[in-house]
Design a protein around this motif. Structure first.
Motif, PDB file in Angstrom:
ATOM      1  N   ILE A  27       5.388 -37.507  56.888  1.00 20.32           N
ATOM      2  CA  ILE A  27       5.097 -37.229  55.481  1.00 20.32           C
ATOM      3  C   ILE A  27       4.031 -38.184  54.958  1.00 20.32           C
ATOM      4  O   ILE A  27       3.072 -37.771  54.283  1.00 20.32           O
ATOM      5  N   VAL A  28       4.174 -39.469  55.270  1.00 15.34           N
ATOM      6  CA  VAL A  28       3.214 -40.460  54.783  1.00 15.34           C
ATOM      7  C   VAL A  28       1.840 -40.237  55.398  1.00 15.34           C
ATOM      8  O   VAL A  28       0.808 -40.291  54.714  1.00 15.34           O
ATOM      9  N   ALA A  29       1.796 -39.966  56.712  1.00 14.29           N
ATOM     10  CA  ALA A  29       0.510 -39.759  57.381  1.00 14.29           C
ATOM     11  C   ALA A  29      -0.235 -38.563  56.797  1.00 14.29           C
ATOM     12  O   ALA A  29      -1.448 -38.631  56.558  1.00 14.29           O
ATOM     13  N   VAL A  30       0.480 -37.476  56.551  1.00 14.55           N
ATOM     14  CA  VAL A  30      -0.157 -36.294  55.971  1.00 14.55           C
ATOM     15  C   VAL A  30      -0.559 -36.556  54.523  1.00 14.55           C
ATOM     16  O   VAL A  30      -1.617 -36.086  54.063  1.00 14.55           O
ATOM     17  N   ALA A  31       0.250 -37.312  53.798  1.00 15.61           N
ATOM     18  CA  ALA A  31      -0.093 -37.644  52.411  1.00 15.61           C
ATOM     19  C   ALA A  31      -1.367 -38.478  52.352  1.00 15.61           C
ATOM     20  O   ALA A  31      -2.244 -38.233  51.510  1.00 15.61           O
ATOM     21  N   VAL A  32      -1.484 -39.451  53.247  1.00 14.86           N
ATOM     22  CA  VAL A  32      -2.692 -40.280  53.288  1.00 14.86           C
ATOM     23  C   VAL A  32      -3.911 -39.424  53.617  1.00 14.86           C
ATOM     24  O   VAL A  32      -4.975 -39.551  53.002  1.00 14.86           O
ATOM     25  N   GLN A  33      -3.745 -38.525  54.594  1.00 14.33           N
ATOM     26  CA  GLN A  33      -4.852 -37.630  54.952  1.00 14.33           C
ATOM     27  C   GLN A  33      -5.240 -36.742  53.774  1.00 14.33           C
ATOM     28  O   GLN A  33      -6.435 -36.492  53.532  1.00 14.33           O
ATOM     29  N   SER A  34      -4.253 -36.275  53.030  1.00 14.26           N
ATOM     30  CA  SER A  34      -4.526 -35.407  51.887  1.00 14.26           C
ATOM     31  C   SER A  34      -5.319 -36.141  50.808  1.00 14.26           C
ATOM     32  O   SER A  34      -6.189 -35.553  50.152  1.00 14.26           O
ATOM     33  N   VAL A  35      -5.041 -37.424  50.639  1.00 16.17           N
ATOM     34  CA  VAL A  35      -5.733 -38.213  49.621  1.00 16.17           C
ATOM     35  C   VAL A  35      -7.136 -38.592  50.085  1.00 16.17           C
ATOM     36  O   VAL A  35      -8.102 -38.508  49.319  1.00 16.17           O
ATOM     37  N   THR A  36      -7.254 -39.008  51.335  1.00 16.22           N
ATOM     38  CA  THR A  36      -8.537 -39.530  51.821  1.00 16.22           C
ATOM     39  C   THR A  36      -9.474 -38.463  52.367  1.00 16.22           C
ATOM     40  O   THR A  36     -10.701 -38.611  52.309  1.00 16.22           O
ATOM     41  N   GLY A  37      -8.910 -37.387  52.902  1.00 10.08           N
ATOM     42  CA  GLY A  37      -9.760 -36.375  53.524  1.00 10.08           C
ATOM     43  C   GLY A  37      -9.587 -34.980  52.980  1.00 10.08           C
ATOM     44  O   GLY A  37     -10.174 -34.025  53.488  1.00 10.08           O
ATOM     45  N   GLY A  38      -8.748 -34.821  51.957  1.00 10.60           N
ATOM     46  CA  GLY A  38      -8.489 -33.502  51.394  1.00 10.60           C
ATOM     47  C   GLY A  38      -7.232 -32.891  51.975  1.00 10.60           C
ATOM     48  O   GLY A  38      -6.840 -33.184  53.114  1.00 10.60           O
ATOM     49  N   VAL A  39      -6.601 -32.041  51.190  1.00 15.99           N
ATOM     50  CA  VAL A  39      -5.366 -31.391  51.628  1.00 15.99           C
ATOM     51  C   VAL A  39      -5.689 -30.395  52.746  1.00 15.99           C
ATOM     52  O   VAL A  39      -6.545 -29.518  52.568  1.00 15.99           O
ATOM     53  N   PRO A  40      -5.051 -30.509  53.899  1.00 16.30           N
ATOM     54  CA  PRO A  40      -5.332 -29.566  54.986  1.00 16.30           C
ATOM     55  C   PRO A  40      -4.835 -28.168  54.632  1.00 16.30           C
ATOM     56  O   PRO A  40      -3.987 -27.988  53.754  1.00 16.30           O
ATOM     57  N   ALA A  41      -5.389 -27.179  55.324  1.00 17.95           N
ATOM     58  CA  ALA A  41      -4.999 -25.795  55.048  1.00 17.95           C
ATOM     59  C   ALA A  41      -3.517 -25.561  55.307  1.00 17.95           C
ATOM     60  O   ALA A  41      -2.889 -24.699  54.702  1.00 17.95           O
TER      61      ALA A  41
END
Length: 279
Positions: A27-41
């Motif tokens: 959850i944290v890894a995906v949240a960080v990615q969503s903030v820094t690189g945009g929400v994945p599809a």
């Protein structure tokens, strides 16, 4: 006052906590990615992002922990099968939109396919060895039962089904296997929650409404995901105002976390590591 516990009990507590930790890590890894690189599809599309290693490793941890909690109950048999499905979700990525996909629009990029083949062969081999080892150990320990045979057979059938699918129709396998495994995984988690909710002997009364809510929630999340995928196949834009596939998968993941919190709290003082004493 210090509560006495056995080494086995502490070990199984830590295994349950490890599942929660792996889920939180994802959850944290995906949240960080969503903030820094945009929400994945989609949540599964995190495989292709910097969160990819966490995505894969978290699923492997969950699968290993499910198997470590192995027992003779119906629920645990379902979780053993879910462990194999988690491995399939980890090693067979979802499709993504890419220029390399050509007219198809979405695919598993060709550069990733050798990784899928390598990891898939490794996982299938270990699953088969694990099934054989489980049967031999059960026979030696005198615990071989119809439930053990049914669980081992189910795991073998799932592994063989995915293997044959990959050999006979590799393109269809790459296009559909990830989603099929993910949906089946969450359906099994929902089934375990439903058993705990609606079979009085399975869980104390105070836990049953929460288990029921998890089971119903997972069902609705999967129904929403199915509708979204059908809409996308028909050409509808499923990314406005938010990526609906990502949202549906995120809800399912949170419900899984809630389910495992309930399991951990309910069984924290269980002296026997099995989920239930049923055959």
């Amino acid at each position: 006052m210090r509560i006495r516990t056995t080494s086995t009990q502490r070990t199984y507590r830590y295994v349950r906590v490890t599942i929660l930790a792996a889920t939180l890590l994802l959850i944290v890894a995906v949240a960080v990615q969503s903030v820094t690189g945009g929400v994945p599809a989609s949540l599964s599309a995190a495989y292709y992002t910097p969160a990819g290693p966490i995505f894969v490793s978290a699923l492997f941890v969950v699968a290993a922990a499910f198997l470590a909690l192995s027992g003779r109950s119906i629920e645990q048999g379902l979780l053993d099968v879910a462990a194999v499905l988690a491995l399939a979700v980890a090693v067979v990525p979802t499709t993504v939109e890419s220029e390399v996909c050509g007219p198809a629009g979405r695919c598993v990029p060709s550069a990733v396919v050798p990784t899928v083949v390598n990891n898939g062969i490794a996982v299938a081999s270990v699953v088969y060895v694990g099934v054989l080892a489980a049967l031999v150990l059960a026979r030696v320990q005198g615990t071989l039962s119809r439930g053990v045979l049914l669980t081992a057979g189910s795991v073998g059938v799932v592994a063989t089904g995915f293997l044959l699918w990959a050999l006979v129709a590799p393109d269809a396998f790459l296009a559909l296997a990830h989603n099929a495994a993910a949906v089946a995984f969450f359906l099994l988690i929902g089934a375990v929650a439903a058993l705990a909710a609606w079979r009085p002997q399975r869980a104390p009364q105070r836990f049953r409404p929460a288990y029921a809510a998890v089971a119903v929630g997972i069902l609705f999340a999967l129904a929403g995901l199915g509708a979204t995928l059908v809409a996308a196949a028909l050409g509808a834009d499923t990314t406005v105002p938010v990526p609906w596939v990502f949202l549906g998968e995120a809800v399912a993941l949170v419900l899984f976390a809630v389910f495992w919190v309930l399991q951990t709290v309910e069984l924290w003082d269980e002296p026997d590591p099995r989920l239930r004493a049923g055959t």
